[in-house]
Design a protein around this motif. Sequence first.
Motif, PDB file in Angstrom:
ATOM      1  N   LEU A   1      24.721 -61.560  29.919  1.00 65.88           N
ATOM      2  CA  LEU A   1      25.422 -62.761  29.460  1.00 65.88           C
ATOM      3  C   LEU A   1      26.918 -62.517  29.614  1.00 65.88           C
ATOM      4  CD1 LEU A   1      25.599 -65.538  28.060  1.00 65.88           C
ATOM      5  CD2 LEU A   1      25.519 -64.326  25.854  1.00 65.88           C
ATOM      6  N   MET A   2      27.596 -63.386  30.381  1.00 64.22           N
ATOM      7  CA  MET A   2      29.036 -63.277  30.550  1.00 64.22           C
ATOM      8  C   MET A   2      29.706 -64.403  29.776  1.00 64.22           C
ATOM      9  SD  MET A   2      31.403 -63.131  33.976  1.00 64.22           S
ATOM     10  CE  MET A   2      33.079 -62.489  33.833  1.00 64.22           C
ATOM     11  N   ILE A   3      30.579 -64.041  28.835  1.00 64.86           N
ATOM     12  CA  ILE A   3      31.328 -65.011  28.046  1.00 64.86           C
ATOM     13  C   ILE A   3      32.767 -64.963  28.519  1.00 64.86           C
ATOM     14  CG2 ILE A   3      31.902 -65.801  25.722  1.00 64.86           C
ATOM     15  CD1 ILE A   3      29.553 -64.152  24.667  1.00 64.86           C
ATOM     16  N   GLU A   4      33.166 -65.965  29.298  1.00 61.67           N
ATOM     17  CA  GLU A   4      34.442 -65.941  30.012  1.00 61.67           C
ATOM     18  C   GLU A   4      34.907 -67.365  30.261  1.00 61.67           C
ATOM     19  OE1 GLU A   4      37.637 -65.471  31.668  1.00 61.67           O
ATOM     20  OE2 GLU A   4      36.724 -63.470  31.705  1.00 61.67           O
ATOM     21  N   ASP A   5      36.164 -67.675  29.894  1.00 63.64           N
ATOM     22  CA  ASP A   5      36.657 -69.039  30.062  1.00 63.64           C
ATOM     23  C   ASP A   5      37.232 -69.291  31.451  1.00 63.64           C
ATOM     24  OD1 ASP A   5      38.857 -67.313  29.418  1.00 63.64           O
ATOM     25  OD2 ASP A   5      40.074 -69.074  28.966  1.00 63.64           O
ATOM     26  N   ASP A   6      37.442 -68.250  32.252  1.00 58.90           N
ATOM     27  CA  ASP A   6      37.933 -68.404  33.623  1.00 58.90           C
ATOM     28  C   ASP A   6      36.731 -68.683  34.526  1.00 58.90           C
ATOM     29  OD1 ASP A   6      38.840 -68.071  36.250  1.00 58.90           O
ATOM     30  OD2 ASP A   6      40.293 -66.534  35.691  1.00 58.90           O
ATOM     31  N   ALA A   7      36.514 -69.964  34.855  1.00 61.48           N
ATOM     32  CA  ALA A   7      35.322 -70.353  35.605  1.00 61.48           C
ATOM     33  C   ALA A   7      35.291 -69.716  36.992  1.00 61.48           C
ATOM     34  CB  ALA A   7      35.256 -71.877  35.718  1.00 61.48           C
ATOM     35  N   ARG A   8      36.453 -69.595  37.623  1.00 66.31           N
ATOM     36  CA  ARG A   8      36.494 -69.012  38.969  1.00 66.31           C
ATOM     37  C   ARG A   8      36.077 -67.546  38.942  1.00 66.31           C
ATOM     38  NH1 ARG A   8      41.902 -68.905  42.877  1.00 66.31           N
ATOM     39  NH2 ARG A   8      40.940 -67.787  44.632  1.00 66.31           N
ATOM     40  N   LEU A   9      36.608 -66.797  37.979  1.00 63.39           N
ATOM     41  CA  LEU A   9      36.239 -65.391  37.843  1.00 63.39           C
ATOM     42  C   LEU A   9      34.751 -65.259  37.514  1.00 63.39           C
ATOM     43  CD1 LEU A   9      36.883 -62.360  37.570  1.00 63.39           C
ATOM     44  CD2 LEU A   9      37.519 -62.804  35.185  1.00 63.39           C
ATOM     45  N   ALA A  10      34.285 -66.097  36.605  1.00 65.14           N
ATOM     46  CA  ALA A  10      32.881 -66.034  36.199  1.00 65.14           C
ATOM     47  C   ALA A  10      31.959 -66.308  37.379  1.00 65.14           C
ATOM     48  CB  ALA A  10      32.616 -67.026  35.073  1.00 65.14           C
TER      49      ALA A  10
END
Length: 244
Positions: free
Chosen positions: A13-22
């Motif tokens: 599970l990746m919790i990340e607000d940078d959609a491009r990085l995610a």
Amino acid sequence: MKPMSTPAPVRLLMIEDDARLAHMVVDYLGQSGFAVTHAGDGEAGLEQLPLVQPELVILDLMMPGIDGLEVCRRIRSLPDGLARIPVLMLTAKGDPMDRIIGLELGADDYLPKPFEPRELLARVRAVLRRRGEPGQPANKSTPTLRFGSLEIDRDARTVQVGETVCDLTSYQFDLLVAMAERAGRVLTRDQIMEAVRGRELEAFDRSIDVHIGRIRNAIEADSKDPKRILTVRGVGYVFAKQQD
């Protein structure tokens, strides 16, 4: 003849607000056999956690709303199964205080941004190895380590002092085992980290001291007057052979 079944991919599970990085991470880790679910903020990540039941959480520190430190704190307060999920925290480069706070809250490892995808993959695999990859049999030949009332079960990956079960992250458990296996030997911080992580410490990295502090809080009767893990001033630490 029945066809061989394909093992299920390891869930992350990746919790990340940078959609491009995610998106980049989901694609890259997906090509390496992982099933990665992305949550765009802390609230969404906490909601996804019991649904996904991941083997590891990749958690960004700086997010709007609930930041990564609060998410990590909440994960560690959940019921046992979820609370013990390893957390790999993504931190801002050059901000050691955030890393120290994250480790104190129970993160198993950290990776400063920006990072190479290959390093993230290596860190993910290293954390999972320390925890024990899903589906891998335990090493039944490994004995339990006992030092007085302290008992370290390497198969079950549990630590007890008397009847009290100690709460350690997977990284802290491996750090404790590495020192206990070398009881009586004075170890530098570099030697301890090399034994656990397989790579040398960065020169400015004092995170090992944070982990030692948390282990002492868990296994020592008085963490301010430790009897099990002793500091050797100017050198490092030694795990005492003779204990209560």
